[in-house]
Design a protein around this motif. Structure first.
Motif, short mmCIF file in Angstrom:
data_model
loop_
_atom_site.label_atom_id
_atom_site.label_comp_id
_atom_site.label_asym_id
_atom_site.label_seq_id
_atom_site.Cartn_x
_atom_site.Cartn_y
_atom_site.Cartn_z
N ALA A 12 17.92 16.93 8.02
CA ALA A 12 18.97 17.49 7.15
C ALA A 12 19.10 18.99 7.36
CB ALA A 12 18.67 17.18 5.69
N VAL A 13 17.96 19.69 7.46
CA VAL A 13 17.99 21.15 7.68
C VAL A 13 18.63 21.46 9.02
CG1 VAL A 13 16.54 23.18 8.05
CG2 VAL A 13 16.04 21.63 6.16
N ALA A 26 26.16 23.44 1.32
CA ALA A 26 24.76 23.56 0.89
C ALA A 26 24.54 24.88 0.15
CB ALA A 26 23.82 23.46 2.09
N GLY A 27 25.11 25.95 0.67
CA GLY A 27 24.99 27.26 0.01
C GLY A 27 25.61 27.24 -1.38
N GLY A 28 26.77 26.59 -1.50
CA GLY A 28 27.43 26.48 -2.79
C GLY A 28 26.61 25.65 -3.77
N ALA A 29 26.06 24.54 -3.28
CA ALA A 29 25.24 23.68 -4.15
C ALA A 29 24.00 24.43 -4.63
CB ALA A 29 24.85 22.40 -3.41
N SER A 70 27.58 16.46 -4.06
CA SER A 70 28.35 17.12 -3.00
C SER A 70 27.50 17.36 -1.76
CB SER A 70 28.94 18.44 -3.51
OG SER A 70 27.94 19.38 -3.77
N LEU A 71 26.24 17.75 -1.98
CA LEU A 71 25.36 17.97 -0.83
C LEU A 71 25.02 16.66 -0.12
CD1 LEU A 71 23.80 19.98 0.84
CD2 LEU A 71 21.92 19.80 -0.78
N VAL A 127 33.24 26.90 -6.07
CA VAL A 127 34.37 27.18 -5.18
C VAL A 127 33.94 27.01 -3.72
CG1 VAL A 127 35.94 29.00 -4.37
CG2 VAL A 127 35.59 28.66 -6.82
N ALA A 128 32.72 27.44 -3.39
CA ALA A 128 32.20 27.29 -2.02
C ALA A 128 32.06 25.81 -1.65
CB ALA A 128 30.86 28.01 -1.88
#
Length: 144
Positions: A12-13, A26-29, A70-71, A127-128
Motif C-alpha cells: 500500500a505504501v 492519503a494525505g487528505g485522509a 476514501s483511502l 477537499v484534498a
C-alpha cells in the motif's frame, strides 16, 4: 473457491508513493484524522480559555469512517473497477466535507470563539480527498 486476499501495508505504501492521485487522497485522509484530535474551537471568557475537538465522538467518528473508506477505495483494497472505487472515494470525501461544513464556526460568537487548526485541517483534508479522487476518476477514464 474464492481466493482470500490480505492487506499488505508495504504494498500500500509503495502504491501511494507511485500514484500522485492516491498520495493526495492519503494525505487528505491523514489530515482529516489528525484534525480530529486537534482543537476545532477555542472558547475564551475573561482569562479562562478552553479548546474543543471532536475526537472519536459524534461527527469525529463519521469523519474517521469517511476518511478510511476514501483511502481504502483509493487503494482499491476490494480489487474492483478503478472507476467505481474512485466514485466511492469521491462520495466519501463529499460526505466528509458536508460534515465539516455542518460544523462551520458561528460568526456571531467571533469574540468568544475562535476556530482552531483541527477544523481547518479537516476541511482542507476533505477537499484534498475529493480532488485526488476526482483526478483518479479522470485518469481511470483515459485508461481503458
Amino acid at each position: 473457491m474464492s481466493e482470500k486476499t490480505s492487506f499488505d501495508a508495504g504494498k500500500a505504501v509503495e502504491q501511494i508513493k507511485k500514484d500522485r492521485n492516491l498520495t493526495i487522497i492519503a494525505g487528505g485522509a491523514v489530515a482529516v484524522i489528525v484534525g480530529l484530535f486537534l482543537p476545532w474551537y477555542t472558547v475564551s471568557f475573561l482569562s479562562v480559555s478552553s479548546s474543543v475537538s471532536p475526537g472519536l465522538n459524534g461527527d469525529g467518528l463519521l469523519l474517521l469512517v469517511f476518511s478510511v473508506v476514501s483511502l481504502a477505495a483509493g487503494l482499491n483494497v476490494l480489487n474492483k473497477d478503478k472507476k467505481q472505487m474512485s466514485i466511492a472515494s469521491i462520495v466519501a470525501g463529499v460526505l466528509a466535507l458536508l460534515v465539516m461544513l455542518s460544523n462551520w464556526p458561528d460568526e456571531s460568537l467571533s469574540g468568544a470563539v475562535s476556530t482552531g487548526i483541527g477544523y481547518w485541517l479537516g476541511l482542507a483534508g476533505s477537499v484534498a480527498i475529493i480532488a485526488g479522487s476526482a483526478m483518479a476518476y479522470k485518469s481511470s477514464q483515459s485508461v481503458k
